[in-house]
Scaffold this motif. Structure first.
Motif, PDB file in Angstrom:
ATOM      1  N   ASP A 159       0.796  -1.227   0.000  1.00 33.39           N
ATOM      2  CA  ASP A 159       0.000   0.000   0.000  1.00 33.39           C
ATOM      3  C   ASP A 159       0.828   1.276   0.000  1.00 33.39           C
ATOM      4  O   ASP A 159       0.443   2.272  -0.624  1.00 33.39           O
ATOM      5  N   GLU A 214      -7.384   7.245  -1.348  1.00 31.39           N
ATOM      6  CA  GLU A 214      -6.178   6.410  -1.400  1.00 31.39           C
ATOM      7  C   GLU A 214      -6.406   5.162  -2.239  1.00 31.39           C
ATOM      8  O   GLU A 214      -5.554   4.756  -3.025  1.00 31.39           O
ATOM      9  N   ARG A 228      -4.524   4.121  -5.851  1.00 34.49           N
ATOM     10  CA  ARG A 228      -3.786   2.882  -6.108  1.00 34.49           C
ATOM     11  C   ARG A 228      -4.408   2.071  -7.236  1.00 34.49           C
ATOM     12  O   ARG A 228      -3.862   1.051  -7.640  1.00 34.49           O
TER      13      ARG A 228
END
Length: 322
Positions: A66, A187, A191
């Motif tokens: 992550d 977030e 990604r």
């Protein structure tokens, strides 16, 4: 020293008691169902150690994948050391090794947990970012395999009531999984993940959270009214509305809130669980004072056990008649 601090932070130590609670919950169910005295401490100890390492390995792989820069549930974002993923694989290998003395069933559970951790965070699989794969791994890994290891350690009997309890736990884990991603929309999108919050937003995620916990409350209430569980547990029902009130306020926040909302939810769930355990324990002690059968052997309905788990080997032993 900075590297050690970073690795420690990435483990999210605040989550470890939840892992221990999940294993111990299965152990407690084993004893309550059978109404037996304490047993199985040795395999339980190995299971707790193995699942602690499994959590560490899982968190390190997750961090390496992550590279979080924003809010993190039960932790905070820090720079990820370059060899964090390799340490994660090592921890998962040790998870299986430490579980072996606990017996073959628990060792297989630990191996499944390690495999799920890799599927969850490895760049080639990255099930974490999948709309189905992410929830499946959390529900199966933490909601079923983990308490099943504790159940096995306690020589647990499996009946329709046991399966019902595990269904409630799995749905609760699904609710927690959705809640934990409510504030991570940007977030996850950054990604390229296709999590529910990334594709449909925090409002949908928190609706799913309420739906999971609503189903848990309904099924638990039905099981209690039927008589599978102590009817004294119904006294804890008002706490369900206390939890739902928090979820309603949280859902009203269009940004998805923050990790503090997840912590508040978890604290309220723990209060609810403690109230249920207290109610069941009180009824158990009252039954013993009256000279009646203990714990799960004295509910209004006592399901016939299908089989008994033995941590020392794979054989399935027939369950005693209720």
């Amino acid at each position: 020293m900075n590297t050690v601090r970073a690795l420690t932070t990435l483990v999210r130590p605040g989550m470890l008691p939840l892992i221990w609670l999940a294993v111990s919950f299965g152990f407690m169910v084993a004893h309550w169902e059978a109404g037996e005295h304490l047993r199985g401490l040795r395999p339980l100890g190995f299971a707790l150690a193995a699942w602690s390492l499994g959590h560490i390995g899982t968190m390190w792989l997750n961090a390496a994948r992550d590279q979080d820069q924003g809010p993190v549930a039960f932790g905070r974002s820090v720079s990820v050391p370059p060899y964090t993923a390799k340490l994660g694989f090592l921890a998962l290998f040790l998870t299986i090794a430490i579980a072996i003395p606990a017996g073959p069933i628990i060792a297989v559970c630990a191996a499944c947990l390690a495999l799920l951790s890799v599927l969850y965070s490895h760049p080639r699989t990255a099930w974490k970012g999948h709309p189905v794969g992410g929830p499946f791994i959390n529900v199966f890994g933490y909601g079923l395999i983990t308490p099943f290891a504790g159940l096995t350690a306690g020589h647990g009997m499996v009946s329709v009531r046991t399966v019902w309890i595990f269904l409630l736990l799995a749905l609760s884990m699904a609710g927690l999984f959705f809640a934990a991603q409510a504030f991570q929309q940007e977030e996850d999108r950054g990604r390229g993940d296709r999590t529910l919050v990334a594709t449909h937003g925090p409002g949908t995620v928190l609706f799913a959270t309420r739906a999971c916990f609503g189903a848990v409350a309904l099924l638990a209430t039905i099981g209690t009214i039927i008589g599978w569980y102590p009817r004294a547990c119904l006294w804890a029902l008002p706490l369900v509305f206390w939890i739902d009130r928090h979820l309603l306020r949280w859902r009203a926040d269009p940004t998805g809130g923050s990790p503090a909302h997840t912590k508040t939810l978890l604290r309220r769930l723990i209060v609810l669980l403690a109230a249920i355990v207290l109610a069941a324990t009180t009824e158990h002690l009252a039954d013993m004072l009256r000279g009646e059968q203990p714990a799960g052997r004295n509910t209004a309905q006592v399901p016939v056990p299908w089989f008994v788990l033995d941590p020392s080997h794979f054989a399935i032993l027939p369950g005693p008649e209720a």
